[in-house]
Design a protein around this motif. Structure first.
Motif, short mmCIF file in Angstrom:
data_model
loop_
_atom_site.label_atom_id
_atom_site.label_comp_id
_atom_site.label_asym_id
_atom_site.label_seq_id
_atom_site.Cartn_x
_atom_site.Cartn_y
_atom_site.Cartn_z
N PHE A 8 4.92 -0.76 8.62
CA PHE A 8 5.24 -1.80 7.65
C PHE A 8 5.69 -1.20 6.32
O PHE A 8 6.67 -1.65 5.72
CB PHE A 8 4.05 -2.74 7.44
CG PHE A 8 3.83 -3.68 8.59
CD1 PHE A 8 4.51 -4.88 8.66
CD2 PHE A 8 2.95 -3.37 9.61
CE1 PHE A 8 4.32 -5.76 9.72
CE2 PHE A 8 2.75 -4.24 10.68
CZ PHE A 8 3.44 -5.43 10.73
N ASN A 9 4.97 -0.19 5.84
CA ASN A 9 5.36 0.48 4.60
C ASN A 9 4.72 1.86 4.55
O ASN A 9 3.63 2.06 5.09
CB ASN A 9 4.97 -0.35 3.37
CG ASN A 9 3.51 -0.73 3.35
OD1 ASN A 9 2.64 0.09 3.05
ND2 ASN A 9 3.20 -1.98 3.67
N TRP A 10 5.44 2.80 3.96
CA TRP A 10 4.89 4.14 3.85
C TRP A 10 5.50 4.86 2.64
O TRP A 10 6.45 4.37 2.02
CB TRP A 10 5.15 4.95 5.12
CG TRP A 10 6.60 5.22 5.43
CD1 TRP A 10 7.44 6.11 4.81
CD2 TRP A 10 7.39 4.58 6.44
NE1 TRP A 10 8.69 6.07 5.37
CE2 TRP A 10 8.69 5.15 6.39
CE3 TRP A 10 7.12 3.60 7.41
CZ2 TRP A 10 9.72 4.75 7.24
CZ3 TRP A 10 8.15 3.20 8.26
CH2 TRP A 10 9.43 3.78 8.18
N GLU A 14 0.80 -1.22 0.00
CA GLU A 14 0.00 0.00 0.00
C GLU A 14 0.84 1.27 0.00
O GLU A 14 0.39 2.32 -0.45
CB GLU A 14 -0.92 0.03 1.22
CG GLU A 14 -2.04 -0.97 1.23
CD GLU A 14 -2.85 -0.85 2.50
OE1 GLU A 14 -3.95 -0.28 2.45
OE2 GLU A 14 -2.35 -1.29 3.57
N CYS A 15 2.02 1.18 0.60
CA CYS A 15 2.86 2.37 0.82
C CYS A 15 2.11 3.39 1.68
O CYS A 15 2.27 4.61 1.52
CB CYS A 15 3.29 3.00 -0.49
SG CYS A 15 4.22 1.90 -1.58
N ALA A 16 1.28 2.88 2.59
CA ALA A 16 0.47 3.75 3.45
C ALA A 16 0.11 3.03 4.75
O ALA A 16 -0.96 3.25 5.30
CB ALA A 16 -0.79 4.20 2.73
N ILE A 57 4.36 -7.83 -0.14
CA ILE A 57 4.97 -7.70 1.19
C ILE A 57 4.30 -6.49 1.81
O ILE A 57 4.69 -5.35 1.56
CB ILE A 57 6.50 -7.53 1.11
CG1 ILE A 57 7.12 -8.63 0.22
CG2 ILE A 57 7.12 -7.57 2.50
CD1 ILE A 57 8.64 -8.56 0.11
N ALA A 58 3.26 -6.73 2.60
CA ALA A 58 2.38 -5.62 2.99
C ALA A 58 1.74 -5.82 4.36
O ALA A 58 0.66 -5.32 4.60
CB ALA A 58 1.28 -5.46 1.94
N GLY A 59 2.41 -6.56 5.25
CA GLY A 59 1.83 -6.77 6.57
C GLY A 59 0.55 -7.58 6.53
O GLY A 59 -0.40 -7.30 7.26
N GLN A 60 0.51 -8.60 5.69
CA GLN A 60 -0.68 -9.46 5.58
C GLN A 60 -0.66 -10.56 6.63
O GLN A 60 0.35 -11.27 6.78
CB GLN A 60 -0.73 -10.14 4.21
CG GLN A 60 -1.06 -9.25 3.04
CD GLN A 60 -1.02 -10.04 1.75
OE1 GLN A 60 -0.06 -10.75 1.47
NE2 GLN A 60 -2.06 -9.93 0.95
N CYS A 61 -1.76 -10.74 7.34
CA CYS A 61 -1.90 -11.90 8.22
C CYS A 61 -2.09 -13.16 7.37
O CYS A 61 -2.74 -13.12 6.32
CB CYS A 61 -3.10 -11.74 9.14
SG CYS A 61 -2.93 -10.41 10.33
N MET A 98 -0.35 -0.08 -4.41
CA MET A 98 -1.71 -0.54 -4.71
C MET A 98 -2.61 -0.40 -3.49
O MET A 98 -2.12 -0.39 -2.35
CB MET A 98 -1.73 -2.01 -5.13
CG MET A 98 -1.08 -2.30 -6.45
SD MET A 98 -1.31 -4.05 -6.90
CE MET A 98 -0.65 -4.04 -8.56
N GLU A 99 -3.92 -0.31 -3.74
CA GLU A 99 -4.88 -0.36 -2.65
C GLU A 99 -4.89 -1.76 -2.03
O GLU A 99 -4.57 -2.76 -2.70
CB GLU A 99 -6.28 -0.02 -3.17
CG GLU A 99 -6.44 1.39 -3.70
CD GLU A 99 -6.25 2.45 -2.63
OE1 GLU A 99 -6.63 2.19 -1.47
OE2 GLU A 99 -5.70 3.53 -2.95
#
Length: 307
Positions: A72-74, A66-68, A135-139, A117-118
């Protein structure tokens, strides 16, 4: 990993991964008077070389996030702290997820391309082959694992509550203390779908599209309670001085969640065992203490404001 080692890895995997089919050219019609020569059975039969499975396309590892979703990502405006460009934008991405994305790309000897991406678009992008990994902090939930393949966990986090530090629920001692509160969380997460329904006597408002949106809802007073994971809550408390994290772990008045709902993994397209194996090789280098230290570092360097 250099290309000789990558070739050895892909060769060892080629027996278990599907190979691309090849089509032959059309045969010409033999002359009517030609007599076929007898087959030379003493000569060895040459078998066409099998194509090695691709771990990344054209030497580029495309990773979506997400980059948001700090820490985890920003998104940030420069390449400080090792941030990398976000494809198709003038911005850069960093965070805990970028650390691992860079490690995996290095292991493959590939360039890293970060695709923003959303949240709801991440799994479809994998399924369509638009990106190589998420790679987006997914459970690592059973529902997601039915759609994509996951690596070993790369973080473990408890689920916590966020409230205003000067609000009516700042001294809550368990989830039953929130009766009468309004609450929300992010769309498509266990926080919203699994945890909020467990809190008695609250009004659950529509889910927010992103982590920044749910934090703005709490900061503005639109809601009294947000449920999230511990790293996100710690990050939020740094960005917003008026927020307080409440962790009821180990008490009898906490959320009932399974281990899969607190383990975070890296996802790839179903059946891409080659890439999964490489990612797990990278993760095997680290201990739980290493993960904690890297997350603490990400929280420390995050920007105070997220777009």
């Amino acid at each position: 990993m250099n290309w000789k080692k990558l070739a050895a890895l892909t060769l060892s995997l080629s027996m278990s991964l599907p190979l691309a089919a090849c089509s032959g050219g059309s045969a010409s019609t033999p002359a009517p008077t030609a007599t076929p020569a007898p087959a030379d059975t003493s000569a060895p039969v040459e078998t066409p070389a099998a194509a090695a499975p691709k771990l990344a396309e054209d030497g580029v590892l495309k990773v979506a996030m997400e980059c948001a979703y700090a820490p985890f990502n920003w998104t940030q405006s420069d390449d400080s702290n090792g941030a990398v460009p976000i494809s198709g934008t003038p911005d850069y991405a960093y965070g805990y997820d970028i650390i691992f994305a860079k490690e995996v790309a290095d292991k493959l000897g590939c360039e890293l391309e970060v695709v923003k991406m959303e949240w709801d678009a991440l799994i479809p992008a994998l399924q369509s082959g638009t990106v190589d990994a998420v790679i987006a902090g997914q459970c690592i939930t059973a529902e997601r694992a039915a759609q994509v393949d996951f690596s070993d966990p790369y973080y473990y986090a408890s689920i916590v509550c966020l409230v205003k530090s000067d609000g009516a629920y700042a001294d809550a001692t368990g989830i039953s203390s929130f009766e009468g509160a309004t609450a929300t969380s992010q769309l498509g997460t266990v926080w919203y779908d699994t945890c909020l329904p467990q809190v008695p006597g609250i009004e659950v408002l529509p889910a927010q599209e992103s982590v920044p949106a749910m934090l703005v809802a709490l900061d503005s007073g639109a809601v009294d309670l947000v449920v999230t994971d511990q790293p996100t809550a710690l990050s939020a408390c740094k960005a917003y001085s008026g927020m307080k994290m409440l962790d009821f772990s180990g008490t009898d008045d906490d959320f009932a969640v399974s281990e899969e709902e607190t383990n975070f993994g890296i996802s790839v397209q179903k059946g891409n065992t080659g890439l999964t194996d490489v990612i797990n090789e990278v993760l095997a280098q680290y201990t739980p203490d290493d993960y904690t230290a890297m997350m603490d570092e990400a929280i420390t360097v995050q920007p105070l404001n997220q777009d």
